[in-house]
Scaffold this motif. Structure first.
Motif, short mmCIF file in Angstrom:
data_model
loop_
_atom_site.label_atom_id
_atom_site.label_comp_id
_atom_site.label_asym_id
_atom_site.label_seq_id
_atom_site.Cartn_x
_atom_site.Cartn_y
_atom_site.Cartn_z
N LEU A 94 6.45 -9.24 -20.04
CA LEU A 94 6.10 -9.40 -18.63
C LEU A 94 4.76 -8.73 -18.34
O LEU A 94 4.42 -7.72 -18.96
CB LEU A 94 7.20 -8.84 -17.75
N CYS A 95 4.04 -9.26 -17.38
CA CYS A 95 2.69 -8.77 -17.06
C CYS A 95 2.70 -7.40 -16.39
O CYS A 95 1.66 -6.75 -16.30
CB CYS A 95 1.96 -9.78 -16.18
N SER A 96 3.85 -6.95 -15.90
CA SER A 96 3.94 -5.69 -15.18
C SER A 96 5.38 -5.18 -15.23
O SER A 96 6.32 -5.97 -15.36
CB SER A 96 3.53 -5.90 -13.72
N GLN A 97 5.54 -3.88 -15.08
CA GLN A 97 6.89 -3.33 -15.01
C GLN A 97 7.60 -3.77 -13.73
O GLN A 97 8.80 -3.65 -13.59
CB GLN A 97 6.86 -1.80 -15.11
N TRP A 98 6.85 -4.29 -12.77
CA TRP A 98 7.41 -4.77 -11.51
C TRP A 98 7.75 -6.26 -11.57
O TRP A 98 8.38 -6.79 -10.65
CB TRP A 98 6.42 -4.53 -10.38
N ALA A 99 7.30 -6.97 -12.60
CA ALA A 99 7.50 -8.41 -12.72
C ALA A 99 8.92 -8.74 -13.16
O ALA A 99 9.52 -8.01 -13.95
CB ALA A 99 6.49 -8.99 -13.70
N LEU A 100 9.43 -9.85 -12.66
CA LEU A 100 10.74 -10.36 -13.06
C LEU A 100 10.54 -11.63 -13.88
O LEU A 100 9.61 -12.40 -13.62
CB LEU A 100 11.60 -10.66 -11.83
N PRO A 101 11.42 -11.89 -14.84
CA PRO A 101 11.28 -13.12 -15.63
C PRO A 101 11.66 -14.36 -14.83
O PRO A 101 12.50 -14.30 -13.93
CB PRO A 101 12.25 -12.90 -16.80
N GLY A 102 11.00 -15.48 -15.15
CA GLY A 102 11.37 -16.77 -14.58
C GLY A 102 10.89 -17.04 -13.17
O GLY A 102 11.32 -18.01 -12.56
N VAL A 103 10.06 -16.17 -12.62
CA VAL A 103 9.53 -16.39 -11.27
C VAL A 103 8.01 -16.33 -11.30
O VAL A 103 7.41 -15.97 -12.31
CB VAL A 103 10.09 -15.36 -10.26
N TRP A 104 7.38 -16.67 -10.20
CA TRP A 104 5.93 -16.58 -10.08
C TRP A 104 5.54 -15.15 -9.75
O TRP A 104 6.21 -14.46 -8.98
CB TRP A 104 5.44 -17.52 -8.98
N HIS A 105 4.45 -14.70 -10.34
CA HIS A 105 3.94 -13.35 -10.12
C HIS A 105 2.64 -13.43 -9.33
O HIS A 105 1.66 -14.00 -9.80
CB HIS A 105 3.70 -12.63 -11.46
N LEU A 106 2.67 -12.87 -8.14
CA LEU A 106 1.46 -12.77 -7.33
C LEU A 106 0.80 -11.45 -7.69
O LEU A 106 1.37 -10.39 -7.46
CB LEU A 106 1.79 -12.78 -5.84
N VAL A 107 -0.39 -11.52 -8.25
CA VAL A 107 -1.11 -10.31 -8.64
C VAL A 107 -1.94 -9.87 -7.44
O VAL A 107 -2.84 -10.60 -7.00
CB VAL A 107 -2.00 -10.56 -9.87
N LEU A 108 -1.63 -8.69 -6.91
CA LEU A 108 -2.27 -8.19 -5.69
C LEU A 108 -3.40 -7.23 -6.01
O LEU A 108 -3.27 -6.38 -6.89
CB LEU A 108 -1.23 -7.50 -4.80
N ALA A 109 -4.50 -7.38 -5.29
CA ALA A 109 -5.68 -6.52 -5.46
C ALA A 109 -6.23 -6.18 -4.08
O ALA A 109 -5.85 -6.79 -3.08
CB ALA A 109 -6.74 -7.25 -6.30
N ASP A 110 -7.13 -5.22 -4.04
CA ASP A 110 -7.83 -4.85 -2.80
C ASP A 110 -6.88 -4.55 -1.65
O ASP A 110 -7.11 -4.95 -0.51
CB ASP A 110 -8.83 -5.94 -2.39
N VAL A 111 -5.80 -3.85 -1.95
CA VAL A 111 -4.80 -3.51 -0.93
C VAL A 111 -5.36 -2.46 0.01
O VAL A 111 -5.93 -1.46 -0.42
CB VAL A 111 -3.50 -3.00 -1.60
N GLN A 112 -5.22 -2.72 1.31
CA GLN A 112 -5.66 -1.77 2.33
C GLN A 112 -4.52 -1.58 3.33
O GLN A 112 -4.03 -2.54 3.90
CB GLN A 112 -6.90 -2.30 3.06
N GLU A 113 -4.13 -0.33 3.51
CA GLU A 113 -3.06 -0.01 4.45
C GLU A 113 -3.63 0.18 5.84
O GLU A 113 -4.70 0.76 6.02
CB GLU A 113 -2.36 1.28 4.00
#
Length: 146
Positions: A94-113
């Protein structure tokens, strides 16, 4: 982009995410959001759903990430850019420890709170924010340039 074009809302969508996952994204630890369908790349308002995934609060990775964070619900709490949307090949890591198998992964960048959450209603699917909501959000991000 000028303030006039920011308020039109055709270039940005909203994404609703349950807590505590939204807090993990704002913290910068969670860079992948799992979805059943493909999303286009681009900017999104980070909206927190009205419900909290209580069992997730006991997951050590999440507990360490959200320590001392308020879990705001029913509000826009930030913005992010979807930099990529993909599915990992079956059997591949998996591309990340947060990713789940069999679904689409939205890769988030430039996060601003946002300094202050903006109460709003969201949807599970990508949703178009109203101009007044965008105005309230971008008042808090005067230096934002998409």
């Amino acid at each position: 982009m000028s303030a006039a074009t920011l308020s039109e809302g055709d270039w940005i969508r909203g994404i609703s995410i349950r807590q505590p996952y939204a807090a993990c994204i704002l913290d910068g630890a969670k860079t992948v959001e799992n979805r059943l369908g493909r999303w286009r790349t681009g900017w999104v308002l980070l909206h927190t759903s009205k419900t909290v995934d209580r069992p997730a609060l006991r997951v050590p990775l999440i507990g360490r990430t959200i320590r001392d964070r308020e879990l705001v619900t029913g509000a826009v709490v930030g913005i992010a850019r979807i930099a990529d949307c993909h599915q990992d090949p079956e059997g591949a890591p998996l591309c990340s420890q947060w990713a789940l198998p069999g679904v689409w992964h939205l890769v988030l960048a430039d996060v601003q709170e946002l300094p202050l959450p903006v109460p709003a209603r969201g949807q599970v699917v990508p949703w178009k924010p109203a101009p007044d909501l965008l105005e309230r959000v971008f008042q808090q991000l005067p230096g934002f340039q998409p």
